[in-house]
Scaffold this motif. Structure first.
Motif, PDB file in Angstrom:
ATOM      1  N   GLN A  92       0.824  -1.207   0.000  1.00  0.00           N
ATOM      2  CA  GLN A  92       0.000   0.000   0.000  1.00  0.00           C
ATOM      3  C   GLN A  92       0.857   1.255   0.000  1.00  0.00           C
ATOM      4  O   GLN A  92       0.523   2.252  -0.644  1.00  0.00           O
ATOM      5  CB  GLN A  92      -0.950   0.009   1.210  1.00  0.00           C
ATOM      6  CG  GLN A  92      -2.026   1.076   1.148  1.00  0.00           C
ATOM      7  CD  GLN A  92      -3.002   0.854   0.007  1.00  0.00           C
ATOM      8  OE1 GLN A  92      -3.609  -0.195  -0.094  1.00  0.00           O
ATOM      9  NE2 GLN A  92      -3.160   1.837  -0.861  1.00  0.00           N
ATOM     10  N   ASN A  96       0.584   4.105  -2.886  1.00  0.00           N
ATOM     11  CA  ASN A  96       0.304   5.513  -2.566  1.00  0.00           C
ATOM     12  C   ASN A  96       1.344   6.428  -3.206  1.00  0.00           C
ATOM     13  O   ASN A  96       1.007   7.500  -3.722  1.00  0.00           O
ATOM     14  CB  ASN A  96       0.287   5.715  -1.048  1.00  0.00           C
ATOM     15  CG  ASN A  96      -0.884   5.012  -0.383  1.00  0.00           C
ATOM     16  OD1 ASN A  96      -1.850   4.601  -1.037  1.00  0.00           O
ATOM     17  ND2 ASN A  96      -0.819   4.846   0.929  1.00  0.00           N
ATOM     18  N   TYR A 102      -5.920   3.296  -5.084  1.00  0.00           N
ATOM     19  CA  TYR A 102      -6.794   2.183  -4.705  1.00  0.00           C
ATOM     20  C   TYR A 102      -6.192   1.457  -3.504  1.00  0.00           C
ATOM     21  O   TYR A 102      -5.014   1.582  -3.209  1.00  0.00           O
ATOM     22  CB  TYR A 102      -7.033   1.228  -5.881  1.00  0.00           C
ATOM     23  CG  TYR A 102      -5.884   0.314  -6.239  1.00  0.00           C
ATOM     24  CD1 TYR A 102      -5.655  -0.862  -5.530  1.00  0.00           C
ATOM     25  CD2 TYR A 102      -5.048   0.595  -7.318  1.00  0.00           C
ATOM     26  CE1 TYR A 102      -4.617  -1.710  -5.863  1.00  0.00           C
ATOM     27  CE2 TYR A 102      -4.015  -0.261  -7.665  1.00  0.00           C
ATOM     28  CZ  TYR A 102      -3.804  -1.418  -6.929  1.00  0.00           C
ATOM     29  OH  TYR A 102      -2.778  -2.253  -7.261  1.00  0.00           O
ATOM     30  N   LYS A 103      -7.032   0.710  -2.809  1.00  0.00           N
ATOM     31  CA  LYS A 103      -6.600  -0.024  -1.631  1.00  0.00           C
ATOM     32  C   LYS A 103      -6.362  -1.485  -1.998  1.00  0.00           C
ATOM     33  O   LYS A 103      -7.091  -2.061  -2.792  1.00  0.00           O
ATOM     34  CB  LYS A 103      -7.643   0.088  -0.515  1.00  0.00           C
ATOM     35  CG  LYS A 103      -7.858   1.515  -0.033  1.00  0.00           C
ATOM     36  CD  LYS A 103      -8.777   1.550   1.173  1.00  0.00           C
ATOM     37  CE  LYS A 103      -9.061   2.985   1.612  1.00  0.00           C
ATOM     38  NZ  LYS A 103      -7.832   3.729   1.902  1.00  0.00           N
ATOM     39  N   ASP A 106      -9.231  -3.793  -1.867  1.00  0.00           N
ATOM     40  CA  ASP A 106     -10.151  -3.663  -3.006  1.00  0.00           C
ATOM     41  C   ASP A 106      -9.652  -4.496  -4.189  1.00  0.00           C
ATOM     42  O   ASP A 106     -10.443  -5.096  -4.917  1.00  0.00           O
ATOM     43  CB  ASP A 106     -10.295  -2.195  -3.427  1.00  0.00           C
ATOM     44  CG  ASP A 106     -11.100  -1.380  -2.432  1.00  0.00           C
ATOM     45  OD1 ASP A 106     -11.884  -1.980  -1.673  1.00  0.00           O
ATOM     46  OD2 ASP A 106     -10.935  -0.147  -2.398  1.00  0.00           O
TER      47      ASP A 106
END
Length: 207
Positions: A92, A96, A102-103, A106
């Motif tokens: 993540q 970023n 998006y995560k 997800d």
């Protein structure tokens, strides 16, 4: 830059009229699901007024939570047989920095939704984005392992992470701690010496 669903539909119709032998459509748009409303309207048109029996299509899409199993099944019914995702990293932190918006959780869900709809899944990955550590790289491997049953093709970037001309990375090398290589933009390294071409090559080989 998005065309309407009707415009996309009419463009396919135009090409089929000129080339009735066409059986597959390749969308070169890198953000085919950038506007979910347009995507769904396009699928509705392809389902309600099919242009050709068994016409198949492939598109590049991004991870977004709106890609529910219901939407994916509608895409399948509309002729979608293959989707490509630029996952790039399982960390993540790195996502970023890439501004992927998006995560990771997800991505886990969306890949399952696409697979469960009967659509082939390709995921692209890159290695050695500035600030990527061994721990971040391991998270990419972990991502592939836990989603192995939902990914048909895991495609590694053969250039790992290149400083492309006019890209954000090229214009902000100081921000990312990059030492460029004027001869070839493949061979840049980080100022701390922890991100070099051989390190990126090794990660690609492990992947």
């Amino acid at each position: 830059r998005t065309m309407s669903a009707k415009r996309i539909y009419e463009e396919i119709k135009f090409h089929l009229n000129n080339h009735p032998e066409i059986e597959h459509i390749e969308f070169l748009d890198l953000l085919f699901n950038g506007n979910m409303k347009v995507l769904e309207e396009f699928c509705d048109l392809m389902i309600i007024k099919p242009l050709k029996k068994k016409l198949k299509w492939h598109a590049n899409v991004v991870i977004r939570p709106e890609m529910t199993e219901k939407i994916c099944k509608k895409m399948k019914e509309a002729g979608c047989h293959h989707l490509t995702f630029g996952i790039e990293s399982g960390s993540q932190k790195i996502l970023n920095l890439m501004r992927k918006n998006y995560k990771i959780e997800d991505a886990d869900t969306v890949l399952r939704n696409v697979h469960n709809a009967g659509i082939t899944v390709t995921c692209n990955f890159m290695f050695g984005f500035p600030s990527e550590t061994e721990e971040d790289f391991q998270k990419t491997l972990d991502f592939v392992k836990r989603n192995i049953h939902y990914i048909d093709f895991a495609y590694p970037s053969r250039s790992f992470c290149t400083i492309e001309p006019h890209s954000y990375l090229e214009k902000h090398m100081e921000e990312f701690g990059i030492i460029p290589n004027p001869i070839n933009n493949l061979y840049w390294k980080s100022k701390d010496g922890l991100n070099t071409y051989p390190i990126r090559l090794r990660r690609s080989e492990i992947f």
